[in-house]
Design a protein around this motif. Structure first.
Motif, short mmCIF file in Angstrom:
data_model
loop_
_atom_site.label_atom_id
_atom_site.label_comp_id
_atom_site.label_asym_id
_atom_site.label_seq_id
_atom_site.Cartn_x
_atom_site.Cartn_y
_atom_site.Cartn_z
N TYR A 3 -2.01 0.74 -7.59
CA TYR A 3 -3.42 1.22 -7.30
C TYR A 3 -3.86 1.50 -5.91
N GLY A 4 -4.95 2.34 -5.67
CA GLY A 4 -5.20 2.47 -4.31
C GLY A 4 -6.20 3.76 -4.38
N HIS A 5 -6.84 3.87 -3.49
CA HIS A 5 -7.87 5.04 -3.22
C HIS A 5 -8.69 4.96 -4.49
N PHE A 6 -9.21 4.01 -5.17
CA PHE A 6 -10.03 3.95 -6.21
C PHE A 6 -9.35 4.49 -7.60
N GLN A 7 -8.13 4.33 -7.53
CA GLN A 7 -7.36 4.78 -8.78
C GLN A 7 -6.30 3.95 -8.96
N LEU A 8 -5.81 3.96 -10.51
CA LEU A 8 -4.74 3.34 -10.93
C LEU A 8 -3.54 4.36 -10.95
N ARG A 9 -2.60 4.22 -10.76
CA ARG A 9 -1.36 5.20 -10.75
C ARG A 9 -0.44 4.78 -11.78
N ASN A 10 0.20 6.10 -12.16
CA ASN A 10 1.17 5.92 -13.12
C ASN A 10 2.48 6.71 -12.59
N ASP A 11 2.61 6.89 -11.40
CA ASP A 11 3.74 7.61 -10.83
C ASP A 11 5.07 6.85 -10.93
N PHE A 12 6.07 7.61 -10.83
CA PHE A 12 7.39 6.91 -10.57
C PHE A 12 8.04 7.83 -9.41
N GLY B 32 0.75 -1.05 0.05
CA GLY B 32 -0.03 -0.12 -0.12
C GLY B 32 0.86 1.17 0.05
N GLY B 33 2.24 1.19 0.35
CA GLY B 33 3.03 2.18 0.04
C GLY B 33 3.28 3.00 1.40
N PHE C 182 1.17 4.33 6.89
CA PHE C 182 0.61 3.41 6.01
C PHE C 182 -0.13 4.27 4.98
N TRP C 183 0.19 4.36 3.59
CA TRP C 183 -0.65 5.05 2.60
C TRP C 183 -1.99 4.57 2.30
N ARG C 184 -1.92 3.10 2.08
CA ARG C 184 -3.28 2.46 1.56
C ARG C 184 -3.48 2.94 0.29
N SER C 185 -2.61 3.34 -0.69
CA SER C 185 -2.66 4.14 -1.83
C SER C 185 -1.87 3.58 -2.92
#
Length: 180
Positions: free
Chosen positions: A120-129, A78-79, A98-101
């Motif tokens: 992914y997390g908080h109802f979104q897919l992530r593309n961050d680096f 979760g990051g 604990f981010w949970r995101s």
């Protein structure tokens, strides 16, 4: 803040008791297998299991291990939270929570730096680096371009870093639309 493992509670047993809820982490360090869970750190030495009580009090013990030299970094599922395991000691080395995101990102070691892509997390897919800055003890965006909406969102992919060519290969995984 350092959390020392309490060695005076070391016990011998034949097989580990592992909670099937997956609220634990399995990792290896120098050929010894460890299981970190809510109550203790279990380890396999030879053919025997031992356990050490710890004083960590987390809501979650599910971490992604990454070995760098003789140390193991544990990045929370979760990051956010980052631990280091070295010399039989667990230490919290971040200023996060604990981010949970950022579940199921692709995590790599590049020149002894930890990078995380996607998830992914908080109802979104992530593309961050992002990368973990050991001096600041924080996760930092690698570049502002990583938030561009036109770039692919990936989670649960295969990632491989070639340190000889200094290239990152990303394949498969899930995107917004379907399997990649």
């Amino acid at each position: 803040m350092t959390f020392q493992l309490l060695f005076f509670t070391t016990l011998f047993f034949s097989s580990p008791d592992v909670d099937n809820s997956k609220n634990y982490t399995l990792f290896d360090n120098n050929g010894i297998f460890y299981i970190l869970d809510r109550n203790e750190l279990k380890y396999l030495k030879g053919e025997n299991w031992f356990k050490l009580k710890h004083n960590l009090n987390f809501e979650n013990y599910d971490f992604h291990p990454i070995n760098i030299n003789s140390e193991v970094y544990l990045i929370s599922s979760g990051g956010g939270r980052v631990l280091i395991f070295k010399n039989n000691t667990l230490e919290i080395i971040d200023n996060s929570t604990f981010w949970r995101s950022k579940y199921h990102p692709m995590i790599i070691n590049r020149n002894e730096d930890i990078f995380s892509f996607g998830g992914y997390g908080h109802f979104q897919l992530r593309n961050d680096f992002i990368f973990f800055d050991k001096n600041l003890k924080e996760w930092i965006s690698y570049d502002k371009e990583s938030y561009n909406e036109n770039k692919p969102y990936l989670t649960q992919g295969i990632i491989e870093y070639d340190d000889v060519k200094d290239k990152l290969y990303v394949t498969l995984g899930r995107s917004r639309e379907s399997l990649s």
